[in-house]
Every structure is written in C-alpha cells, then in structure tokens.
Design an enzyme around this catalytic site. Structure first.
Site, PDB file in Angstrom:
ATOM      1  N   CYS A   1       0.840  -1.192   0.000  1.00 32.53           N
ATOM      2  CA  CYS A   1       0.000   0.000   0.000  1.00 32.53           C
ATOM      3  C   CYS A   1       0.881   1.249   0.000  1.00 32.53           C
ATOM      4  O   CYS A   1       1.847   1.300   0.757  1.00 32.53           O
ATOM      5  CB  CYS A   1      -0.890   0.001   1.235  1.00 32.53           C
ATOM      6  SG  CYS A   1      -1.820   1.516   1.500  1.00 32.53           S
ATOM      7  N   PRO A   2       0.579   2.263  -0.798  1.00 33.12           N
ATOM      8  CA  PRO A   2      -0.554   2.396  -1.706  1.00 33.12           C
ATOM      9  C   PRO A   2      -0.186   2.130  -3.162  1.00 33.12           C
ATOM     10  O   PRO A   2      -0.864   2.637  -4.057  1.00 33.12           O
ATOM     11  CB  PRO A   2      -0.933   3.861  -1.516  1.00 33.12           C
ATOM     12  CG  PRO A   2       0.409   4.539  -1.415  1.00 33.12           C
ATOM     13  CD  PRO A   2       1.312   3.543  -0.696  1.00 33.12           C
TER      14      PRO A   2
END
Lengths: 132, 79
Positions: free
Chosen positions: B18-19
């Site tokens: 992430c992200p």
C-alpha cells in the site's frame, strides 16, 4: 474544505510515510494537498539521509525498509509520484532550514519552494490541517 | 464469472505494498478513455477493500474481484 494541509514536524520514518501515503492518494484523486515540512521533519529529506537510509525508525519502519516480499516506496518517491499525478505542493520551512544551516538544494528535489509560517497559513486557510 | 471478463489494460502490481497498487491504478485510469476495463493484479490484502472504496468515490464501476492462490484481480471500468 478544499483539500488537506499536512504539517510534517516529526523525523519518525513511519509517521512521514503515513503522511506521504495519505497525501499522495488524496492528490492523485485530484484533492489539493499542501505539505509543509518543518522542525525535525526536514532532516529525513536531506540527500545524505535518504541515500544512506539513516532514518529514525521503529520496528515497523525497519520492516518496511528491509522487506523482500513487499515493495514499499520510500516517502520521497511517494511524494514525487503524487506531485506528477495531482495537485500537491511541498514546502520547506524557512526558519527550520536556517536553524539546521541548510539550503533548499540540501534536500531531495521534491520541494516547490521554502515558506514561512504566514505563507503556510495562507495556503492552509481553506484546508483541513493534518499535523504529524 | 471471471472468465467472461476481458481487460483492456492489465496492471501487475503484485509484490507492491500500500498504496502502490492503488496509485498504479489511478495513474492508468486518469490517462484512459471512458469505458476502458482494467484488471489490477495485487497481492496486497488492503487493496481488496481500499481499491473499491476509491472506485466508488471516483465514480467508476467495480466489475468484479477474483481471488487467485496468491493474489487478487480487481476489475474496474472507467466511467
């Protein structure tokens, strides 16, 4: 509310990474983001600190920096990508730079400019402020 | 059924945390024409809930999420 004004005053790797993730997704989603880096927050943006990965980290930060299974972009790369994708600007605090004895060139090339507190407050006037 | 879905663009974001997967998707979606179908391949468990949140907020359409052995395929159509 017209976006976010993120103040980075910490040198903690995890907190800066979190700020970069939140700000980056917001900017990539076309939400305006201004990032003001001040106090100890400026040190992790120095060329030498970034190159040597000499960050102040806790256990999670160490895991993020060394994980071989999951690629986690460094916060500097995250901010750089976000600036290319959406309305994000980064500013270094003039006062803190003076206290550190640094110029803008001493930091990785992601800052739009240096800024004083009045300038930042003007940019933050219509934004939600996030302080880390 | 997932076999019936054909993506115009496949984004292989497996291995990215992430992200990364979401940023990859947003970047590609922004440059694409309306109606383009994307397959986002991700091994990041958070993307399975995070990507649909963004898709809905951005006004695009989540077509399907397919779970494979060690990754997910998230199909999205640009509005």
């Amino acid at each position: 509310m017209n976006g976010y004004a993120i103040v980075i005053a910490t040198d903690e790797f995890e907190k800066i990474t979190a700020a970069s993730i939140i700000g980056s997704i917001a900017a990539a989603s076309d939400i305006p983001v201004d990032v003001f880096v001040t106090m100890n927050g400026l040190r992790p943006f120095e060329h030498e600190v970034v190159e040597t990965r000499d960050f102040t980290t806790g256990p999670l930060g160490e895991a993020m920096l060394t994980s071989e299974e999951t690629e986690v972009p460094l916060f500097t790369e995250q901010f750089r990508d976000a600036r290319d994708m959406g309305p994000m600007n980064l500013y270094a605090c003039t006062m803190a730079m003076e206290m550190w004895g640094r110029e803008l060139d001493d930091y990785v090339d992601i800052f739009d400019d240096e800024l004083g507190v009045s300038g930042f407050l003007t940019k933050a006037a219509d934004k939600q402020v996030i302080f880390v | 059924m997932s076999e019936q879905l054909t993506a115009d663009v496949t984004i292989d974001a497996r291995g990215a945390g992430c992200p990364g997967p979401l940023m990859d998707l947003i970047g590609k979606v922004k440059k694409a024409d309306s109606g383009t179908v994307f397959e986002l391949q991700t091994s990041d468990r958070g993307s399975v809930t995070d990507v649909p949140e963004w898709v809905e907020k951005a006004g695009h359409e989540l077509l399907e999420t397919v779970e494979h052995d060690d990754y997910w395929s998230i199909y999205v159509e640009k509005a």
